[in-house]
Design an enzyme around this catalytic site. Structure first.
Site, PDB file in Angstrom:
ATOM      1  N   ILE A 134       3.453  -1.520   5.273  1.00 34.81           N
ATOM      2  CA  ILE A 134       2.550  -0.315   5.481  1.00 34.81           C
ATOM      3  C   ILE A 134       1.721  -0.223   4.514  1.00 34.81           C
ATOM      4  O   ILE A 134       1.746  -0.016   3.323  1.00 34.81           O
ATOM      5  CB  ILE A 134       3.602   1.129   5.478  1.00 34.81           C
ATOM      6  CG1 ILE A 134       4.601   1.104   6.463  1.00 34.81           C
ATOM      7  CG2 ILE A 134       2.627   2.351   5.626  1.00 34.81           C
ATOM      8  CD1 ILE A 134       5.745   2.403   6.330  1.00 34.81           C
ATOM      9  N   PRO A 135       0.483  -0.651   4.733  1.00 32.64           N
ATOM     10  CA  PRO A 135      -0.751  -1.114   3.985  1.00 32.64           C
ATOM     11  C   PRO A 135      -1.411  -0.063   3.216  1.00 32.64           C
ATOM     12  O   PRO A 135      -2.504   0.167   3.417  1.00 32.64           O
ATOM     13  CB  PRO A 135      -1.663  -1.719   5.007  1.00 32.64           C
ATOM     14  CG  PRO A 135      -1.479  -1.293   6.246  1.00 32.64           C
ATOM     15  CD  PRO A 135      -0.122  -0.683   6.394  1.00 32.64           C
ATOM     16  N   CYS A 136      -0.565   0.490   2.285  1.00 31.72           N
ATOM     17  CA  CYS A 136      -1.085   1.571   1.409  1.00 31.72           C
ATOM     18  C   CYS A 136      -2.408   0.959   0.528  1.00 31.72           C
ATOM     19  O   CYS A 136      -2.915   1.918  -0.073  1.00 31.72           O
ATOM     20  CB  CYS A 136       0.018   2.429   0.612  1.00 31.72           C
ATOM     21  SG  CYS A 136       1.111   1.110  -0.149  1.00 31.72           S
ATOM     22  N   HIS A 137      -2.181  -0.358   0.213  1.00 32.45           N
ATOM     23  CA  HIS A 137      -3.130  -0.705  -0.634  1.00 32.45           C
ATOM     24  C   HIS A 137      -4.590  -0.616   0.091  1.00 32.45           C
ATOM     25  O   HIS A 137      -5.707  -0.770  -0.814  1.00 32.45           O
ATOM     26  CB  HIS A 137      -2.957  -2.127  -0.892  1.00 32.45           C
ATOM     27  CG  HIS A 137      -2.935  -3.310   0.171  1.00 32.45           C
ATOM     28  ND1 HIS A 137      -1.772  -3.142   1.307  1.00 32.45           N
ATOM     29  CD2 HIS A 137      -3.842  -3.805   0.872  1.00 32.45           C
ATOM     30  CE1 HIS A 137      -2.287  -3.974   1.923  1.00 32.45           C
ATOM     31  NE2 HIS A 137      -3.259  -4.435   2.130  1.00 32.45           N
TER      32      HIS A 137
END
Length: 174
Positions: A134-137
């Protein structure tokens, strides 16, 4: 009497440091950037299908490929708000970014509110149990400010560079 569920862990050495995966044997429960003390008593079981699949996809990702992580079975219990934010995170395309404010506007609309706090969104993003998957970056502050990441800003920068970002267009908060 409630029975305790069995948990398993697996370690992956990656270009951004060690990743620790946690599973109930079928689903991925968490990815952590460090071996937390509570993981010490958990049985290591690298051969679990969920670990093998997750590591294969992460390896492809670290090789610079745009990977579809939606086939990894995730298990979590979070608030409706946090789940909504995570769904938006999943929709941010590879190589792109979105601001906390942009996400706040989308969530506000979904919940029928006039506006939503970017700080509340930041809390939901910061509580992400599955970094990279889950690409929070891919979430940045206003004007491209590189703020917050559970693995540290250096890892966030490396992930964004891996996806082709020119980090000079973004900046670090002092």
């Amino acid at each position: 009497m409630k029975s305790e569920r069995k948990l398993y862990k697996s370690k992956m050495i990656s270009p951004i440091g060690d990743l620790y995966l946690l599973s109930d044997g079928e689903s991925l429960l968490e990815i952590s950037f460090g071996n937390r003390k509570e993981f010490d008593k958990i049985e290591e079981k690298d051969s679990l299908e969920i670990f093998v699949k997750t590591k294969n996809l992460l390896t492809k990702y670290f090789d610079g490929k745009n990977v579809d992580f939606s086939t990894i079975k995730l298990k979590y219990k979070v608030s409706k708000f946090r789940e909504e934010v995570w769904e938006i995170l999943k929709s941010i395309p590879y190589g792109m970014t979105m601001t906390y404010g942009d996400i706040a506007k989308i969530v506000a609309k979904k919940f029928g509110k006039e506006k939503m706090s970017a700080q509340a969104v930041g809390g939901a993003v910061g509580g992400n149990l599955f970094p990279i998957i889950i690409p929070c970056h891919r979430v940045v502050g206003k004007n491209g400010n590189l703020t917050g990441f559970s693995g540290g800003i250096e890892k966030k920068v490396k992930l964004l560079e891996l996806e082709g970002h020119n980090i000079k267009e973004l900046y670090l908060q002092n």
